[in-house]
Design an enzyme around this catalytic site. Structure first.
Site, PDB file in Angstrom:
ATOM      1  N   ILE A  17      27.144 -37.020 -21.539  1.00 29.98           N
ATOM      2  CA  ILE A  17      28.368 -36.877 -20.756  1.00 29.98           C
ATOM      3  C   ILE A  17      29.347 -37.996 -21.079  1.00 29.98           C
ATOM      4  O   ILE A  17      30.553 -37.769 -21.158  1.00 29.98           O
ATOM      5  CB  ILE A  17      28.019 -36.839 -19.261  1.00 29.98           C
ATOM      6  CG1 ILE A  17      27.323 -35.506 -18.931  1.00 29.98           C
ATOM      7  CG2 ILE A  17      29.262 -37.012 -18.385  1.00 29.98           C
ATOM      8  CD1 ILE A  17      26.610 -35.490 -17.615  1.00 29.98           C
ATOM      9  N   TYR A  47      14.311 -41.901 -10.421  1.00 30.24           N
ATOM     10  CA  TYR A  47      15.600 -41.640 -11.059  1.00 30.24           C
ATOM     11  C   TYR A  47      16.617 -41.169 -10.027  1.00 30.24           C
ATOM     12  O   TYR A  47      17.742 -41.677  -9.959  1.00 30.24           O
ATOM     13  CB  TYR A  47      15.460 -40.596 -12.167  1.00 30.24           C
ATOM     14  CG  TYR A  47      16.798 -40.132 -12.691  1.00 30.24           C
ATOM     15  CD1 TYR A  47      17.544 -40.930 -13.549  1.00 30.24           C
ATOM     16  CD2 TYR A  47      17.336 -38.904 -12.289  1.00 30.24           C
ATOM     17  CE1 TYR A  47      18.795 -40.523 -14.000  1.00 30.24           C
ATOM     18  CE2 TYR A  47      18.577 -38.490 -12.741  1.00 30.24           C
ATOM     19  CZ  TYR A  47      19.303 -39.303 -13.599  1.00 30.24           C
ATOM     20  OH  TYR A  47      20.548 -38.896 -14.029  1.00 30.24           O
ATOM     21  N   LYS A 100      20.228 -43.033  -8.843  1.00 30.40           N
ATOM     22  CA  LYS A 100      21.559 -42.423  -8.852  1.00 30.40           C
ATOM     23  C   LYS A 100      22.162 -42.399  -7.447  1.00 30.40           C
ATOM     24  O   LYS A 100      23.374 -42.565  -7.282  1.00 30.40           O
ATOM     25  CB  LYS A 100      21.494 -41.007  -9.430  1.00 30.40           C
ATOM     26  CG  LYS A 100      20.993 -40.933 -10.865  1.00 30.40           C
ATOM     27  CD  LYS A 100      21.810 -41.778 -11.825  1.00 30.40           C
ATOM     28  CE  LYS A 100      23.170 -41.174 -12.107  1.00 30.40           C
ATOM     29  NZ  LYS A 100      23.917 -41.931 -13.153  1.00 30.40           N
TER      30      LYS A 100
END
Length: 316
Positions: free
Chosen positions: A32, A181, A185
């Site tokens: 991204i 994870y 985030k």
């Protein structure tokens, strides 16, 4: 639908010009981050790719130049897992201002064992959250010197279903890679919203905005060899999932809008229009667990202690 969306239509393929502006993207050499860099380079801005791997950054810059005529891109040696290196990295930019920083770089591990950064922090929390938290204090003067500086934190749709364990932020007691994870985030996103609240509190002109890519898969992503190659077979197998999710080129759209759109406001969350998973970017309702003031205060204090940062992160 947000008031921004009602006033006018944002065209992801016809972005507003940004000549004279300078944008830094962490992890801009792949995924991204790469597509955000490619799209922003097409506006005429100077785009700096923050990457610890010079060879991968060179490949990404060559690819961007081959797709964007006249692209002005450069590399910044940046390792978010090494907190002591961040000030030197930002100093090497040798700029008098910075219009936006996109906090995109991230590590995602699928399997044990638990790994740590050189500073002794759990790798995903240490890179994805602590690295960006600590980085903020160094470009702060450059962002404040811009007419309308922005910090855009790229979170994840996975953070919606997670909750922080403030007693075990680094998963020392219970390490499950996918959950760790998602929580890293979530920590990033909580930080992004809390940062904007604190910026408003000191009267800063800098905005903090949070974005997420929705569902972004490699199999639906256009090839950019050698940065990324999607084979015809992979693309064919990925077509059914394209009804629900999208490629990483489209996953970059919310972050790019958060950087460029003059009507974006601090403290907003931008994501894909269709169920938060695919489509053009829109302003979303922020989930309450991402803006809980008590959680944010404790996360901020713990992050500052772990990263040994200025409590104000350079903004006064």
């Amino acid at each position: 639908m947000s008031s921004v969306s009602r006033r006018r239509t944002w065209n992801v393929h016809r972005l507003p010009p940004a000549e004279g502006r300078i944008f830094l993207i962490t992890g801009g050499n792949a995924g991204i981050g790469y597509f955000a860099a490619e799209q922003l380079a097409a506006t005429g801005a100077v785009v700096v790719l923050g990457s610890r791997d010079a060879a991968k950054a060179d490949a990404a810059m060559a690819s961007i130049r081959s797709h964007v005529a006249g692209a002005n891109v450069r590399h910044l040696q940046l390792d978010l897992a090494d907190l002591s290196s961040l000030k030197t990295a930002v100093d090497s930019l040798d700029l008098d201002h910075l219009d936006a920083v996109v906090y995109n770089a991230g590590v995602a591990l699928d399997d044990p064992p638990r790994r740590e950064t050189e500073d002794g922090h759990e790798l995903m929390f240490g890179t994805n959250h602590l690295g960006h938290f600590a980085l903020t204090q160094w470009p702060a003067p450059l962002l404040s010197a811009a007419p309308a500086g922005r910090i855009v934190t790229v979170g994840s749709f996975a953070a919606r279903s997670e909750r922080l364990d403030l007693g075990d932020l680094q998963s020392a007691r219970d390490y499950r890679p996918k959950r760790t994870y998602g929580r890293s985030k979530l920590a990033q996103m909580c930080f992004g919203f809390e940062l904007d609240r604190r910026l408003r509190g000191v009267g800063s002109t800098v905005l903090s905005v949070v974005a997420h890519p929705g569902g972004a898969l490699d199999s639906l992503t256009p090839s950019r060899p050698p940065v990324h190659v999607t084979t015809p077979g992979e693309r064919l197998r990925g077509l059914p999932t394209g009804l629900l999710v999208q490629g990483k080129d489209a996953g970059a759209w919310p972050a790019v809008r958060a950087v460029l759109d003059p009507e974006v406001r601090g403290g907003q969350l931008w994501g894909p229009r269709v169920f938060g998973l695919r489509g053009t970017p829109r302003c979303e309702t922020v989930p309450s667990h991402m803006t809980d003031p008590a959680v944010a205060a404790r996360l901020w204090a713990a992050s500052g202690e772990l990263a040994d940062t200025d409590p104000h992160l350079g903004f006064r």
